[in-house]
Write an enzyme that holds these catalytic residues in place. Structure first.
Site, PDB file in Angstrom:
ATOM      1  N   LYS A 284      -8.958  18.981 103.505  1.00 60.80           N
ATOM      2  CA  LYS A 284      -8.244  19.580 104.637  1.00 60.80           C
ATOM      3  C   LYS A 284      -8.347  18.648 105.832  1.00 60.80           C
ATOM      4  O   LYS A 284      -9.346  17.939 105.989  1.00 60.80           O
ATOM      5  CB  LYS A 284      -8.880  20.922 105.025  1.00 60.80           C
ATOM      6  CG  LYS A 284      -7.962  21.806 105.818  1.00 60.80           C
ATOM      7  CD  LYS A 284      -7.015  22.507 104.887  1.00 60.80           C
ATOM      8  CE  LYS A 284      -6.165  23.530 105.554  1.00 60.80           C
ATOM      9  NZ  LYS A 284      -5.528  24.388 104.538  1.00 60.80           N
TER      10      LYS A 284
ATOM     11  N   ASN B 252       5.820  30.438 109.366  1.00 63.55           N
ATOM     12  CA  ASN B 252       6.342  29.993 108.076  1.00 63.55           C
ATOM     13  C   ASN B 252       5.925  30.910 106.916  1.00 63.55           C
ATOM     14  O   ASN B 252       6.670  31.088 105.965  1.00 63.55           O
ATOM     15  CB  ASN B 252       5.866  28.550 107.838  1.00 63.55           C
ATOM     16  CG  ASN B 252       6.389  28.003 106.540  1.00 63.55           C
ATOM     17  OD1 ASN B 252       7.546  28.219 106.195  1.00 63.55           O
ATOM     18  ND2 ASN B 252       5.533  27.324 105.805  1.00 63.55           N
TER      19      ASN B 252
HETATM   20  N1  GLU Z   1      -1.831  24.198 103.813  1.00 59.68           N
HETATM   21  C1  GLU Z   1      -1.492  24.865 102.614  1.00 59.68           C
HETATM   22  C2  GLU Z   1      -2.693  25.626 102.069  1.00 59.68           C
HETATM   23  O1  GLU Z   1      -3.596  25.957 102.785  1.00 59.68           O
HETATM   24  C3  GLU Z   1      -0.826  23.955 101.599  1.00 59.68           C
HETATM   25  C4  GLU Z   1      -1.637  22.792 101.144  1.00 59.68           C
HETATM   26  C5  GLU Z   1      -0.890  21.798 100.283  1.00 59.68           C
HETATM   27  O2  GLU Z   1       0.304  21.972 100.043  1.00 59.68           O
HETATM   28  O3  GLU Z   1      -1.530  20.818  99.892  1.00 59.68           O
HETATM   29  O4  GLU Z   1      -2.746  25.999 100.936  1.00 59.68           O
END
Ligand code: GLU
Length: 459
Positions: free
Chosen positions: A116, A252
């Protein structure tokens, strides 16, 4: 890692340690040691990268913006996870979100590890030019640690296609002649993104809820009537009667979930409340979600917040405080905003019987325990909100194959994948007194442990 995640991972390991059928090759002291080692591996990230991006802003000021990339675990594949642009980002939070990505990918059999990123800014207070520079600098500072087979960032709160396009372009210029399409996902379709990626998380959140409350229940009715499982009881109570839904967050994830709910023919239900950072809108007869989506598209993503704006959008609703959405007397509450929304100080005010976690970690460990003990069903983040990363995976594959799927194919593949996870998890869950979150964690931890064991990492 947040206490909640650590605790549930530890509890999962404890349950698996006592399960003789799991990793039978490990016995006695070796088994104890391997599980201690697993606890350490899963509760700490492999790497925490931190930089201060030096940015010369358009207004002439030079600032240093803190930015992170946490790489939690890559046993199952390259690190994968979004980059959050938000003023409240902090290292501890990014570490926790990275761990949740590891568990989420393991749960849904997506061949990635967990990572992340975070940048401490309120993107609304920067010009487009400043944001472009911030994105380019992020890639410059972290270019050695990211890449299509190393660590693949994606959008998260506060970032989207535009940012991923900029970042991919910067990665490409730093590494000329090397593969770059798979360096970022969540890109625009013209830049190698996937059809359906934008709506994937919201669609997946609604699908998870619908599958549990309707499809699965329908198939398994006689079994459910014979079990004491809390979800089975709640679901059978709801069977055939109209449901009321409230949705926190209209970005979103929340807006797509709301629209899916509004359009769904399978269930009798109405969305009686939605909220954003400014207001809650309530209508006991159900809100006009398409009308609200049209309004937000023209108003910087904001819901109507005055009587005049409601009139202008022809929306019938009562305007309430933005936090009110959490406390309404509804059947289902979908949390699609940020983390830590239900906590020690407000958990006793929650009236919903089912909570769906569209956001990551929206309930603290105290809130989770309190609500679960009260019999509230919580459909956890790693199960419900994986649509985004699943379609990111499809995007990455399409980029490699240079073959692209239609939007319908993407959604079909997405729903099949989520359905297959639920068909694995739900039968165990319905026969088990543990909360659904714990069941999902056990499944992920089991997968990660087996892989780490076979890779010879537990000796
Ligand atoms: N930010 C999104 C999540 O928390 C998508 C992560 C991604 O597509 O790698 O799952």
């Amino acid at each position: 890692m947040a206490n909640q995640t650590r605790q549930i991972v530890q509890d999962s390991l404890k349950a698996l340690l006592e399960d003789d059928v799991f990793l039978p090759g490990l016995q006695g002291d070796a088994r104890e040691q391997a599980f201690t080692s697993l606890g350490a591996i899963l509760s700490t990230p492999n790497h925490v990268h931190k930089s201060f991006l030096r940015i010369a802003l358009e207004n002439g000021n030079v600032v240093r913006i803190p930015a992170f990339r946490v790489q939690h675990n890559n046993a199952l594949g390259p690190y994968k996870g979004g980059i959050r642009f938000h003023e409240s980002v902090n290292e501890e939070e990014v570490m926790n979100l990275a761990a949740l990505m590891t568990l989420k990918n393991a749960l849904h059999d997506v061949p990635y590890g967990g990572g992340k990123g975070g940048i401490i800014i309120d993107p609304r207070s920067y010009s487009v030019k400043d944001l472009h520079l911030i994105c380019k600098k992020y890639v410059q500072y972290f270019s050695d640690i990211i890449g299509p087979d190393k660590d693949i960032p994606a959008p998260d709160v506060g970032s989207g296609e535009r940012e991923m396009d900029w970042m991919m372009a910067e990665y490409k210029s730093i590494r000329p002649g090397q593969p770059y399409k798979g360096s970022f996902t969540g890109k625009s379709v013209v830049n190698g993104g996937s059809l359906g990626r934008r709506d994937a998380t919201g669609k997946g959140v609604y699908f998870t809820f619908r599958y549990m409350i309707h499809d699965f229940i329908k198939q398994q009715k006689s079994f459910l009537q014979s079990t004491e499982n809390a979800f089975a009881k709640t679901a059978l109570q709801f069977d055939g009667r109209p449901l009321t839904l409230a949705i926190q967050g209209f970005g979103n994830v929340g807006s797509v979930t709301a629209l899916e709910a509004y359009q769904c023919q399978h269930l009798q239900k109405k969305v009686v409340a939605v909220s954003d950072r400014n207001v809650t809108l309530y209508n006991s007869d159900g809100l006009d979600i398409p009308g609200l989506v049209r309004f937000t598209a023209l108003n910087n993503g904001n819901l109507p917040e005055t009587e005049e704006q409601l009139k202008q959008a022809s929306i019938k609703a009562v305007i309430q405080d933005r936090n009110n959405v959490l406390y309404l007397d509804v059947d289902v509450l979908i949390l699609a905003a940020l983390e830590d929304q239900i906590h020690q100080n407000n958990m006793d005010k929650i009236k919903a019987k089912i909570i769906v976690e569209g956001a990551n970690a929206p309930i603290t460990s105290e809130g989770d325990r309190y609500l679960s003990d009260k019999g509230v069903i919580i459909i956890p983040d790693i199960l419900a909100n994986a649509g985004g990363v699943i379609v990111s995976y499809f995007e990455w594959m399409q980029g490699r194959e240079t073959q692209f799927y239609t939007e319908d194919q993407v959604y079909q593949l997405l729903l099949n994948k989520m359905k297959s996870t639920m068909d694995t998890i739900l039968p165990t869950y319905f026969g088990d007194p543990l909360p659904l979150r714990q069941n999902c964690y056990i499944h992920s931890v089991m997968k990660l442990s087996t892989v780490l064991y076979r890779q010879g990492k537990l000796y």
